[in-house]
Design an enzyme around this catalytic site. Structure first.
Site, mmCIF file in Angstrom:
data_model
loop_
_atom_site.group_PDB
_atom_site.id
_atom_site.type_symbol
_atom_site.label_atom_id
_atom_site.label_comp_id
_atom_site.label_asym_id
_atom_site.label_seq_id
_atom_site.Cartn_x
_atom_site.Cartn_y
_atom_site.Cartn_z
ATOM 1 N N LYS A 1 0.820 -1.215 0.000
ATOM 2 C CA LYS A 1 0.000 0.000 0.000
ATOM 3 C C LYS A 1 0.857 1.270 0.000
ATOM 4 O O LYS A 1 0.401 2.321 -0.430
ATOM 5 C CB LYS A 1 -0.954 -0.018 1.182
ATOM 6 C CG LYS A 1 -2.024 -1.088 1.016
ATOM 7 C CD LYS A 1 -3.092 -1.019 2.075
ATOM 8 C CE LYS A 1 -4.194 -2.031 1.805
ATOM 9 N NZ LYS A 1 -3.753 -3.434 2.015
HETATM 10 C C1 LIG Z 1 -4.378 -4.508 1.401
HETATM 11 C C2 LIG Z 1 -3.620 -5.775 1.324
HETATM 12 C C3 LIG Z 1 -3.998 -6.835 0.455
HETATM 13 C C4 LIG Z 1 -5.249 -6.774 -0.399
HETATM 14 O O1 LIG Z 1 -5.183 -5.810 -1.392
HETATM 15 P P1 LIG Z 1 -6.488 -5.355 -2.200
HETATM 16 O O2 LIG Z 1 -6.039 -4.221 -3.027
HETATM 17 O O3 LIG Z 1 -7.485 -4.939 -1.157
HETATM 18 O O4 LIG Z 1 -6.993 -6.496 -2.977
HETATM 19 C C5 LIG Z 1 -3.199 -7.959 0.388
HETATM 20 N N1 LIG Z 1 -2.098 -8.074 1.151
HETATM 21 C C6 LIG Z 1 -1.698 -7.107 2.004
HETATM 22 C C7 LIG Z 1 -0.487 -7.314 2.825
HETATM 23 C C8 LIG Z 1 -2.429 -5.922 2.119
HETATM 24 O O5 LIG Z 1 -2.034 -4.958 2.977
#
Ligand SMILES: *Cc1c(COP(=O)(O)O)cnc(C)c1O
Length: 470
Positions: free
Chosen positions: A113
């Protein structure tokens, strides 16, 4: 480039206009009115670009209302070796011939993210300054999203962050990551309740229109269009690194919850990137796996949402799926409204017996798989034994599904979404060893922490925010 709503009820707007908002005014999701097309010659010319150069090429096609020189400065400010540890930003490693891991977790909070959030931090500050505005972001987090938002917005002018988390329920690492930030514009509010209570408070604040307007309340949740755009970049980058010959297909596996990360892969494919399959990997919360296997989209209630060892994928509905379905049904806004009306009234819809189902798999390249806790433990052990790498439980979801979905002669890239250091307990359970941690975080839990404990009461949170802003 103009932006419209999936539900057809919003006048077209520019990138800077939709960037700071959440849902479109008609309750739909904001999408580009068309996707920029990247031809083979352009793609070839991008091979030698650095990450920030490539990011500029792609993002400038979406953020057309930001002058090029300004956007270049913002992108260069976001994608630095200081923030991401290497000039590569998203390094790629080959586990074995044809099986690659795309490392997206070398940012400040050790999860993918950061890649989108670091850019948003730059662009938010820029757009707010240009308009003489400010924004107060209120969010709820059980870990990943909140910390990525705080690290992106720390010290940014015109932005305050108020992040609610369940008091005493985050891991010591996650707590230290957020609460050790000393920036005056970052407020950690530890609510005496659960994550759901925190979310309910955020909802209550957002439902109070007068309060929201008076205190300029905003959000940076997973439906934010800027986040999706920033994530398109690394699909291009990985493709250019992996494809031996331009035009050959490369498959991607993406650990998914809210469908944000893989939605960016879908858009890259629509832009002309020769992506073969886009494989959705879920955990026991398999709303998306069910959808891509059967065409049936059924949201789950909170009692059917399991707490798993890949907690960032524990979702009951996939907010960004609406963007893909919009394309799948040829951007028919009336049809889309009807489908989401069915979601609201009956809890889902079924495309299984329509021609759309075949197109999902054929024309759009989607497939899926799921994993259980036992699968993740086994995959973490296998990855250590076969390739001598330690992967986090979310990435393990991806690798498990990648191994099932590989095609002969087609390269497969699994997206790594977090570092194992973030999910120590599961790594210890699988391997009996503590995963390594980036050196600069060795003393994280010993740093001084700042947070305010508040009762589970929306009014007390509102008062806190009002006082802090006065
Ligand atoms: C947010 C997150 C996901 C999922 O991502 P999406 O964009 O919601 O599908 C998977 N793994 C980790 C470690 C995350 O922080």
């Amino acid at each position: 480039m103009q932006y419209i709503s999936t539900r057809g009820g919003m006048a077209p707007q520019g990138f800077s206009d939709i960037l700071l908002g959440g849902l479109a005014s008609d309750g739909g999701l904001v999408v580009a009115d068309s996707y920029p097309q990247i031809d083979a010659a352009t793609l070839e010319s991008w091979r030698a670009l650095s990450y920030p150069q490539l990011a500029f090429e792609i993002i400038s096609r979406f953020a057309t209302d930001i002058p090029a020189a300004d956007l270049k400065r913002l992108v260069d400010g976001a994608y630095t070796k200081t923030a991401f540890g290497t000039d590569e930003i998203t390094p790629l490693t080959e586990l074995e011939p044809g099986l690659h891991l795309l490392h997206l977790s070398n940012g400040p909070t050790l999860a993918f993210k950061d890649i989108a959030m670091q850019l948003l931090g730059q662009v938010f500050e820029y757009v707010l300054a240009r308009r003489g505005e400010s924004i107060n972001i209120i969010g709820a987090t059980s870990g990943d999203t909140g910390s990525a938002a705080e690290y992106a917005m720390r010290g940014k002018k015109g932005v305050n962050v108020f992040m609610l988390s369940p008091h005493g329920r985050m891991s010591p690492f996650q707590r230290a990551q957020m609460f050790s930030l000393q920036d005056a514009n970052i407020h950690n509010l530890a609510v005496e309740g659960t994550f759901d209570d925190c979310q309910d408070i955020v909802k209550a604040i957002n439902n109070d229109a007068a309060y929201k307007a008076q205190y300029k309340i905003g959000a940076v949740n997973s439906i934010n269009w800027g986040r999706v755009v920033a994530q398109i970049v690394y699909y291009f980058r990985a493709y250019l690194k992996v494809a031996k010959r331009l035009g050959e297909e490369v498959d991607f596996v993406v650990p998914s919850g809210n469908f944000g990360n893989i939605c960016a892969g879908h858009i890259a494919r629509q832009m002309g990137l020769p992506v073969g399959k886009l494989v959705v990997a879920t955990n026991e919360n398999d709303v998306l796996d069910e959808f891509f296997r059967t065409g049936k989209y059924t949201v789950r209630g909170s009692s059917d949402t399991h707490a798993t060892s890949s907690p960032s994928m524990d979702i009951s509905k996939a907010s960004n799926l609406e963007r893909f379905v919009f394309d799948l049904i040829d951007r028919d806004t009336a049809k889309l409204k009807q489908l989401w009306h069915e979601v609201d009234t009956t809890g889902g819809f079924d495309l299984g017996s329509t021609p759309y189902f075949a197109r999902m798999v054929g024309e759009f390249g989607f497939s899926s798989g799921r994993s259980t806790h036992a699968d993740r433990l086994q995959t973490i052990r296998d990855a250590k034994a076969r390739w001598n790498v330690i992967v986090d439980p979310h990435t393990a979801d991806g690798i498990k599904v990648a191994l099932e979905s590989r095609r002969d002669g087609v390269a497969m890239v699994t997206l790594e979404t977090a570092l194992p250091a973030k999910f120590e307990a599961t790594i210890v359970e699988a391997l009996g060893i503590t995963p390594p941690r980036p050196a600069d975080l060795a003393d994280l839990e010993n740093r001084p922490q700042r947070s305010t404990v508040l009762p589970n009461d929306a009014n007390r949170v509102k008062q806190y925010v009002a006082t802090a802003l006065s």
